[in-house]
Design a protein around this motif. Structure first.
Motif, PDB file in Angstrom:
ATOM      1  N   GLY A  94       0.812  -1.211   0.000  1.00  0.00           N
ATOM      2  CA  GLY A  94       0.000   0.000   0.000  1.00  0.00           C
ATOM      3  C   GLY A  94       0.841   1.253   0.000  1.00  0.00           C
ATOM      4  N   ASN A  95       0.170   2.396  -0.115  1.00  0.00           N
ATOM      5  CA  ASN A  95       0.868   3.683  -0.127  1.00  0.00           C
ATOM      6  C   ASN A  95       1.376   4.067   1.257  1.00  0.00           C
ATOM      7  N   ASN A  96       0.513   3.935   2.258  1.00  0.00           N
ATOM      8  CA  ASN A  96       0.899   4.269   3.632  1.00  0.00           C
ATOM      9  C   ASN A  96       0.971   2.974   4.428  1.00  0.00           C
ATOM     10  N   VAL A  97       2.147   2.367   4.435  1.00  0.00           N
ATOM     11  CA  VAL A  97       2.308   1.018   4.982  1.00  0.00           C
ATOM     12  C   VAL A  97       1.958   0.959   6.461  1.00  0.00           C
ATOM     13  N   GLN A  98       2.473   1.906   7.240  1.00  0.00           N
ATOM     14  CA  GLN A  98       2.236   1.869   8.686  1.00  0.00           C
ATOM     15  C   GLN A  98       0.756   2.076   9.019  1.00  0.00           C
ATOM     16  N   TRP A  99       0.091   2.923   8.256  1.00  0.00           N
ATOM     17  CA  TRP A  99      -1.347   3.136   8.455  1.00  0.00           C
ATOM     18  C   TRP A  99      -2.119   1.866   8.120  1.00  0.00           C
ATOM     19  N   ASN A 100      -1.711   1.182   7.045  1.00  0.00           N
ATOM     20  CA  ASN A 100      -2.340  -0.083   6.669  1.00  0.00           C
ATOM     21  C   ASN A 100      -2.189  -1.123   7.777  1.00  0.00           C
ATOM     22  N   PHE A 101      -0.972  -1.193   8.330  1.00  0.00           N
ATOM     23  CA  PHE A 101      -0.715  -2.136   9.417  1.00  0.00           C
ATOM     24  C   PHE A 101      -1.556  -1.794  10.644  1.00  0.00           C
ATOM     25  N   PHE A 102      -1.625  -0.510  10.975  1.00  0.00           N
ATOM     26  CA  PHE A 102      -2.407  -0.088  12.135  1.00  0.00           C
ATOM     27  C   PHE A 102      -3.870  -0.499  12.001  1.00  0.00           C
ATOM     28  N   LEU A 103      -4.474  -0.195  10.854  1.00  0.00           N
ATOM     29  CA  LEU A 103      -5.888  -0.520  10.649  1.00  0.00           C
ATOM     30  C   LEU A 103      -6.134  -2.023  10.734  1.00  0.00           C
ATOM     31  N   PHE A 104      -5.265  -2.799  10.073  1.00  0.00           N
ATOM     32  CA  PHE A 104      -5.444  -4.255  10.089  1.00  0.00           C
ATOM     33  C   PHE A 104      -5.275  -4.812  11.498  1.00  0.00           C
ATOM     34  N   ILE A 105      -4.194  -4.417  12.172  1.00  0.00           N
ATOM     35  CA  ILE A 105      -3.906  -4.953  13.505  1.00  0.00           C
ATOM     36  C   ILE A 105      -5.030  -4.603  14.475  1.00  0.00           C
ATOM     37  N   PHE A 106      -5.441  -3.337  14.459  1.00  0.00           N
ATOM     38  CA  PHE A 106      -6.461  -2.909  15.419  1.00  0.00           C
ATOM     39  C   PHE A 106      -7.794  -3.614  15.189  1.00  0.00           C
ATOM     40  N   LEU A 151      -6.332  -0.578  20.882  1.00  0.00           N
ATOM     41  CA  LEU A 151      -6.013   0.586  20.060  1.00  0.00           C
ATOM     42  C   LEU A 151      -4.612   1.088  20.382  1.00  0.00           C
ATOM     43  N   VAL A 152      -4.286   1.177  21.672  1.00  0.00           N
ATOM     44  CA  VAL A 152      -2.944   1.597  22.101  1.00  0.00           C
ATOM     45  C   VAL A 152      -1.899   0.605  21.590  1.00  0.00           C
ATOM     46  N   ALA A 153      -2.182  -0.697  21.740  1.00  0.00           N
ATOM     47  CA  ALA A 153      -1.245  -1.731  21.284  1.00  0.00           C
ATOM     48  C   ALA A 153      -1.019  -1.652  19.781  1.00  0.00           C
ATOM     49  N   ALA A 154      -2.082  -1.385  19.014  1.00  0.00           N
ATOM     50  CA  ALA A 154      -1.956  -1.298  17.559  1.00  0.00           C
ATOM     51  C   ALA A 154      -1.124  -0.092  17.150  1.00  0.00           C
ATOM     52  N   ILE A 155      -1.277   1.011  17.867  1.00  0.00           N
ATOM     53  CA  ILE A 155      -0.452   2.201  17.590  1.00  0.00           C
ATOM     54  C   ILE A 155       1.014   1.888  17.822  1.00  0.00           C
ATOM     55  N   ILE A 156       1.304   1.215  18.943  1.00  0.00           N
ATOM     56  CA  ILE A 156       2.696   0.852  19.261  1.00  0.00           C
ATOM     57  C   ILE A 156       3.249  -0.121  18.228  1.00  0.00           C
ATOM     58  N   GLU A 157       2.446  -1.139  17.854  1.00  0.00           N
ATOM     59  CA  GLU A 157       2.928  -2.158  16.924  1.00  0.00           C
ATOM     60  C   GLU A 157       3.180  -1.591  15.535  1.00  0.00           C
ATOM     61  N   SER A 158       2.346  -0.650  15.098  1.00  0.00           N
ATOM     62  CA  SER A 158       2.492  -0.099  13.751  1.00  0.00           C
ATOM     63  C   SER A 158       3.504   1.045  13.680  1.00  0.00           C
ATOM     64  N   THR A 159       4.025   1.448  14.820  1.00  0.00           N
ATOM     65  CA  THR A 159       5.037   2.527  14.845  1.00  0.00           C
ATOM     66  C   THR A 159       6.344   2.017  15.460  1.00  0.00           C
ATOM     67  N   LEU A 160       6.369   1.848  16.775  1.00  0.00           N
ATOM     68  CA  LEU A 160       7.604   1.460  17.467  1.00  0.00           C
ATOM     69  C   LEU A 160       8.088   0.077  17.054  1.00  0.00           C
ATOM     70  N   THR A 161       7.200  -0.933  17.153  1.00  0.00           N
ATOM     71  CA  THR A 161       7.605  -2.297  16.782  1.00  0.00           C
ATOM     72  C   THR A 161       8.007  -2.358  15.312  1.00  0.00           C
ATOM     73  N   TYR A 162       7.233  -1.700  14.465  1.00  0.00           N
ATOM     74  CA  TYR A 162       7.524  -1.670  13.029  1.00  0.00           C
ATOM     75  C   TYR A 162       8.927  -1.107  12.768  1.00  0.00           C
ATOM     76  N   SER A 163       9.267  -0.020  13.470  1.00  0.00           N
ATOM     77  CA  SER A 163      10.584   0.614  13.284  1.00  0.00           C
ATOM     78  C   SER A 163      11.707  -0.247  13.823  1.00  0.00           C
ATOM     79  N   LEU A 164      11.474  -0.879  14.996  1.00  0.00           N
ATOM     80  CA  LEU A 164      12.514  -1.706  15.600  1.00  0.00           C
ATOM     81  C   LEU A 164      12.815  -2.932  14.762  1.00  0.00           C
ATOM     82  N   VAL A 165      11.773  -3.581  14.253  1.00  0.00           N
ATOM     83  CA  VAL A 165      11.951  -4.807  13.470  1.00  0.00           C
ATOM     84  C   VAL A 165      12.654  -4.511  12.147  1.00  0.00           C
TER      85      VAL A 165
END
Length: 205
Positions: free
Chosen positions: A60-72, A189-203
């Motif tokens: 997708g165009n906005n990968v982290q946003w896509n991950f956030f929506l799916f995860i949440f 919602l909080v967990a999805a924000i963390i996973e799509s930002t912090l976890t995504y960046s760390l991995v």
């Protein structure tokens, strides 16, 4: 009714189911860790499905946003569903706990066998969001188990003298499920924000 203190009191009211949920999840992790044969094939299919979803989201165009929506939405819908599906004698929450535990145990063990470090897998890839997400999923399943326990208890007392008592238990429990569902969604919602930002960046760092 939606105060966090009310949610904590609700957790206290299902203490036994919560303990069983933790036990089942740990059993799932252990089973996944040592899985071989047909069970290993099932878990590989589960992980393969997750990998395919991840690859589609990456396109997708906005990968982290896509991950956030799916995860949440994936976690929130499943977690609320598993609470109320518990009315079928708690079968679905049991299966949900075991499968999720097995996938985590199998994934960590297999990835370590391929040379990845425990630190990278758990501390960087799982802990940042999992410290919220995993307990919340266990809590949701605990409410589902309690739902199943009440259903079985109701069958046992059907037509008996205690039917009024079980009715009041149902009323009180259903109120707690509304509070629990709201806080479960908020925490996921909080967990999805963390996973799509912090976890995504760390991995990917």
């Amino acid at each position: 009714m939606l105060k966090f203190s009310t949610f904590l009191r609700a957790l206290g009211s299902i203490r036994g189911a919560l303990i069983w949920s933790i036990v089942l999840f740990v059993v799932g992790i252990g089973t996944g860790w040592v899985s071989t044969g047909p069970l290993e094939d099932i878990l590989l299919n589960q992980i393969g499905g997750l990998r395919e979803v991840s690859e589609r989201l990456e396109q997708g165009n906005n990968v982290q946003w896509n991950f956030f929506l799916f995860i949440f939405f994936n976690n929130a819908i499943k977690s609320v569903l598993v609470i109320y599906a518990g009315i079928f004698f708690g079968i679905l929450p049991v299966v949900f706990l075991l499968i999720n535990g097995m996938v985590i145990g199998f994934l960590v063990h297999t990835t370590m066998n391929y040379g990845a470090s425990f630190f990278d897998i758990v501390v960087k890839g799982l802990l940042p969001h999992g410290i919220i997400e995993i307990p919340v999923i266990i809590i949701a399943c605990a409410f589902g188990l309690r739902f199943g326990g009440l259903a079985l208890k109701s069958l046992g007392q059907f037509g008996g003298e205690k039917r009024n008592t079980i009715g009041s238990q149902w009323s009180a429990f259903m109120r707690t499920t509304v509070t629990a569902s709201c806080w479960i969604v908020i925490l996921l919602l909080v967990a999805a924000i963390i996973e799509s930002t912090l976890t995504y960046s760390l991995v990917r760092g």
